[in-house]
Design an enzyme around this catalytic site. Structure first.
Site, PDB file in Angstrom:
ATOM      1  N   LYS A 236     -12.116   0.421  -2.391  1.00 48.82           N
ATOM      2  CA  LYS A 236     -11.081   1.060  -3.208  1.00 48.82           C
ATOM      3  C   LYS A 236     -11.517   1.014  -4.672  1.00 48.82           C
ATOM      4  O   LYS A 236     -12.374   1.788  -5.075  1.00 48.82           O
ATOM      5  CB  LYS A 236      -9.736   0.392  -2.932  1.00 48.82           C
TER       6      LYS A 236
ATOM      7  N   SER B 214       0.788  -1.227   0.000  1.00 51.75           N
ATOM      8  CA  SER B 214       0.000   0.000   0.000  1.00 51.75           C
ATOM      9  C   SER B 214       0.819   1.275   0.000  1.00 51.75           C
ATOM     10  O   SER B 214       0.334   2.318  -0.444  1.00 51.75           O
ATOM     11  CB  SER B 214      -0.946   0.008   1.207  1.00 51.75           C
TER      12      SER B 214
ATOM     13  N   HIS C 187      -5.239  -3.481  -2.910  1.00 53.27           N
ATOM     14  CA  HIS C 187      -4.891  -2.496  -3.937  1.00 53.27           C
ATOM     15  C   HIS C 187      -4.695  -3.109  -5.319  1.00 53.27           C
ATOM     16  O   HIS C 187      -4.338  -2.402  -6.256  1.00 53.27           O
ATOM     17  CB  HIS C 187      -3.633  -1.736  -3.503  1.00 53.27           C
TER      18      HIS C 187
END
Length: 390
Positions: A241, A182, A210
């Site tokens: 996300k 991250s 991610h």
């Protein structure tokens, strides 16, 4: 009776953090999550969001929430094992499992809760956890709370991990790693990690917060990116996300998911997420899979940034993901550059220890498909000006 000030030590610690440039502050955001933000009352161009595909304000997701709210209300009502497991939750879990090509999936309220739930359910005293040194805080906290023996290996160092696994006599072994890190944006060597787990009889848990939605031809994440699969994989990804909503899921073999339903405390002892969010996620999955132009736009923006940002004093670390770390060095300098950008209407956060190692304070630039090439060039020019003013 002698009285003491119960807040003195807290104030002293806060003052010390401020003196070291480590005091965090919250910004108040108004309006939708998008690159053009109203932050603390000021118009800003944001490079802070994890909304990688620009779905947080997508009309289809908004419409799904509005329709579902009329039909099912807004609350989860109870935990999943009481009366909180709604039809929409169940449909989402089936859709997520199909999306990532695994037998079953389990929907959690957050990625943090998913990591805590999985690791504490699978590992305990007498077991061993092998964790990349740059793993997310939630994985580290989960490993400590599990009471298993914790072995941390140097970042992405497969040889060091193999030595640790070869020495281990633990009853159960669990290798845990971010799939996309991250704060650095680099990718774990997933095929090599899986090969070690198969050789040394270990589980492989990947936190693809991610990578999900971003990597792979259809946005199915790091496993699709590498073309790997196997029953030893425990796959976790967040849905706040690239998916644009909220929550997380864990996917794996049917026995694993059933075991987590029975043993993962962060799943059992919490109210279910509002079903309307599951409806939004069901609307997001086809967009992630079919609208490949969003990932193509991301790659264009990444290439634009990396092709034009040429720092002399700083270092732009290697990354093919939307996370682009610009290493500044000291906390004070990172804060100074972040403030320089803010004064010019651009938001890029300064990331400092303990989130990153000492001496590697940085600007964490995150790109979204909702950005334009012009947005990125505005950032590049502002960063060159900031470096020249140092």
């Amino acid at each position: 009776m002698t009285t003491t000030d119960p807040f003195r030590e807290l104030r002293e610690e806060l003052d010390a953090r401020a003196a070291e440039g480590l005091l965090r502050k919250r910004r108040i955001i108004a309006g939708k999550q998008q690159p053009a933000l109203l932050a603390d009352g000021e118009d800003m161009l944001s490079f802070c969001s994890n909304d990688y595909l620009g779905l947080a304000s997508h009309p289809a997701l908004i419409a799904a929430v509005q329709q579902a709210a009329q039909e099912v209300g807004v609350g989860g009502g109870a935990s999943h094992l009481i009366t909180g497991h709604h039809r929409l939750h169940h449909e989402l879990e089936e859709a997520l499992a199909h999306f990532v090509g695994m037998p079953r999936a389990l929907f959690f309220s957050t990625g943090y809760m998913a990591n805590l739930g999985v690791i504490s359910a699978l590992a305990g005293r007498g077991d061993a956890i092998f964790a990349d040194r740059l793993n997310h805080a939630s994985l580290n906290d989960a490993a400590v709370l599990s009471r298993a023996d914790l072995h941390r290996y140097p970042h992405n160092d497969v040889a060091a991990l193999e030595k640790q696994l070869a020495r281990s006599t633990a009853r159960r072994k669990l290798v845990v790693a971010d799939a996309v890190f991250s704060m650095d944006g680099d990718i774990a060597p997933v095929p090599q990690l899986l090969e070690l787990c198969e050789r040394y009889d270990a589980w492989l848990m990947l936190d693809d917060a991610h990578g999900f939605g971003v990597l792979g031809a259809h946005g199915k994440g790091t496993l699709e990116h590498f073309g790997v699969h196997g029953p030893r994989i425990i796959y976790m990804a967040t849905l706040g996300k690239a998916a644009g909503v909220s929550g997380a899921f864990v996917a794996g073999e049917s026995e694993l998911v059933e075991y987590l339903i029975q043993r993962a405390r962060t799943y059992i002892y919490t109210t279910a997420m509002p079903p309307v969010l599951a409806a939004a996620l069901l609307a997001a999955l086809p967009i992630i899979e079919k609208e490949t132009s969003r990932r193509e736009q991301l790659q264009t923006l990444i290439a634009t940034l990396r092709g034009n940002l040429k720092p002399k004093q700083w270092r732009l670390d290697e990354s093919i993901t939307p996370i682009q770390p610009l290493i500044i060095g000291s906390n004070e300098d990172a804060l100074r550059v972040s403030e320089h950008l803010r004064e010019r209407g651009i938001l890029v956060p300064a990331i400092r220890p303990p989130t990153v190692p000492q001496g590697t304070a940085r600007l964490r630039i995150t790109l979204s498909a909702a950005h334009t090439v012009e947005d990125v060039m505005r950032l590049v020019n502002a960063l060159h000006a900031a470096e020249g003013a140092q």
